[in-house]
Design a protein around this motif. Structure first.
Motif: not given
Lengths: 411, 411
Positions: B53-54, B47, B50-51
């Motif tokens: 910007g993955a 999480a 992804y936050k």
């Protein structure tokens, strides 16, 4: 069911997976893919694989929360990414004679609330990356098998009105029964079942039909069969010489349609659960093998995205016959999972064909398969067109019609 | 600790792992390896990634029961197998700028009852297969980081006299404190800590010692330093330009010994837990950089197998300084895990050196590193030689001695 019974049947499922499903050879490596919540079965399968003399067992466990994190928090660009390096590696492993076991049990509704465009982009990126490895599976280069595990998330979708524990017990019971591990000797049960499926496919191969004609409510469909098509069902022999059961359970006999010779219209008899989205009441029309019109009462957007995946995604790669009296059909359960639902009814599949559904298919090149009418695509998606109301005629090369199914049963 | 506190600190550990540890860049892919029981942290890290910007987060989860199945049931030949295809893929991912996060928390005693020869064979096969990927890590091609999760199996070994729940709570407390996530602003805490470590390594680099001399009970060891060695500690910049903290926690400053210039004898001050086997009371003698005699009161067989791994496994690849007053040392806990125990005491490492511990190291070729005295090996195993009784002198290029440590503290 009592925990001890669950554990005992899971033991038998693992043994069946290794000895009947993938039929792992001594010294052969094995890749197991599974949802992480299927760990109790993964562990048993690893143990059974090593008992059978496995080389190395490598497990690839995926988690639905991690998958959802991309949709919840992900950068928009992330939906076009796929782990090429991992799939390329899997392809190399298969090329090196590693066997493959897939355990399914995903939540069929996982992505149903997500943006369908993102779901489709992610699926396309993944399919593109996985294609070289998938070709080794669809080309039957190695022995492989798919089995299932009764996960909580799946059980909740199948039995929404039950308490969680009861839902899981019901799904487990259905899985164990369909996989023939609710008997003391699953190996013997599978030997008998394989023999029965072989009788049906032998009869169909002897007839060598040019086409099948399906008729029933909303359906008037002629499925031309590929030149040199071969009916298969139950156990089959991979190019590496290993005879395995690719699907546990399986009730179907299947073959290859001709990608250019499908005409008419057909209505799906069950919902299609595709990558987390439910597609209901599919109706399509074929012209010269290609779907030229498609509707659905729910999930039409996903259906159209699926059909637009590539050149081959509007054409058929498989046609399969399953009597309405099959145990999975009689259970009356909609599993929202192809491994089960395709064994409840006659079905057709959009997309990639299987080399093993041609005569001497595993020694054919991809060009030779295409020349015989075999379809090619990144996808292979089954959907159900059978019911108690479906009649099927076989059309011989001379045009004569032979009853194959009447009211959903072998004629 | 209360469940809500555990969850909050785990949230902060995940955020710290992504923002301080691997410092994931926008659009960058990430591979996360972890024990499957660390799933609560894996999910949070996905999480957070992804936050941040993955691109794509790929998780590789391993299970100890599956690993044990090979020892319990495996064909003897299976112990020479390794998943080459997977490691080759990981190497390709790193070459494509995928970042790497390793979550550790394995049971340190997992393989302690297994045949040491089989353990050694499996480790050797694995190390050989992983080497090309490991070289991308040791060559600091990409940003990477190791963090830990308080698994039950690990907690049981560290706190054998406690009830399971208490043991896990104690280990969690120790991990969260050492990782500086028991404060409201871990990012600021890490900024301050990195500054402090940088002051020490800057002083050591200014001195440019030719060697360090360790003296204490059972120890009289001169560790020649590699030509062009560089002291590093805390955050560092990978070849891809990303500044990351490879270890969370970290308390060490470290550099590269000269592979041919280590002389004398040294006694380990803590047990070494290596791949499931505990090695106690290690004592070794070096001549011209090579270990020529080695003893241990327990696990001597494993120690000797380790030393015989390859040409470089009897030589040093790292020397590191950690004051006895470091928080991890003061906790008094033996973690049986290098990520922690190496931060409790000065240590040396057998095997592969780190490019980042050379001046401009990440732009040196492997031949250039070797010419400067950098060691090469499939292994990199740290063991502790520091205590409150250790003195260290720096020996300048002109032979003059400068006190570096006295009684285990910075002089």
């Amino acid at each position: 069911m009592p925990h001890s019974q669950f554990a005992a049947e899971l033991d038998r499922l693992a043994e069946t997976a290794i000895k009947v499903g993938v039929r792992l050879q001594e010294g052969q490596d094995l890749i197991v893919t599974a949802p992480v919540v299927a760990l109790p079965l993964v562990r048993r399968i690893a143990a059974e694989a090593y008992k059978a003399g496995a080389g190395l067992v490598t497990t690839l466990l995926n988690d639905e929360e991690v998958a959802l994190a991309r949709y919840r928090f992900g950068n928009d660009l992330s939906f076009d990414r796929a782990p090429f390096w991992l799939y390329e590696g899997m392809g190399k492993a298969y090329a090196g004679n590693t066997a493959r076991m897939a355990i399914v049990g995903e939540n069929p509704m996982l992505l149903s609330d997500e943006d369908p465009e993102r779901v489709a982009r992610a699926n396309r990126a993944n399919s593109t990356a996985y294609r070289p490895a998938l070709e080794k599976i669809s080309g039957f280069e190695i022995n492989w098998s798919i089995i299932s595990y009764p996960t909580t998330a799946w059980a909740r979708v199948v039995f929404p009105d039950d308490q969680e524990e009861m839902a899981v017990a019901k799904l487990a019971h259905a899985i164990f029964a369909a996989s023939r591990v609710d008997t003391n000797d699953p190996i013997a049960a599978w030997t008998a079942h394989n023999r029965k499926l072989n009788e049906k496919s032998t009869w169909l191969n002897q007839n060598n039909f040019a086409a099948l004609h399906f008729s029933g409510p909303g359906t008037d469909l002629t499925v031309g069969l590929a030149d040199g098509h071969h009916w298969a069902g139950g156990e089959a022999t991979a190019k590496n010489g290993v005879t395995c059961n690719c699907n546990i359970p399986t009730e179907e006999v299947f073959t290859t349609p001709h990608a250019q010779r499908v005409e008419g219209h057909v209505r799906a008899t069950k919902p299609l659960s595709h990558q987390g989205t439910l597609i209901e009441n599919i109706a399509v029309r074929f012209e010269a093998g290609r779907i030229v019109a498609a509707t659905a009462s729910r999930g039409a957007d996903m259906l159209n995205r699926l059909l637009d995946t590539d050149e081959g995604s509007r054409r058929l790669g498989e046609v399969a016959l399953v009597p309405h009296s099959s145990p999975i059909s009689q259970s009356g359960i909609l599993f929202y999972n192809t491994l089960y639902d395709e064994n409840a009814a006659c079905h057709i599949a959009l997309g990639q064909c299987y080399a093993k559904a041609f005569r001497n298919g595993t020694s054919l090149t991809q060009d030779e398969i295409a020349a015989r009418g075999g379809n090619a695509s990144m996808i292979h998606v089954d959907w159900m067109i059978g019911s108690a109301e479906i009649d099927i005629d076989g059309i011989r090369q001379d045009g004569r019609r032979v009853p194959v199914f009447r009211k959903g049963e072998w004629a």
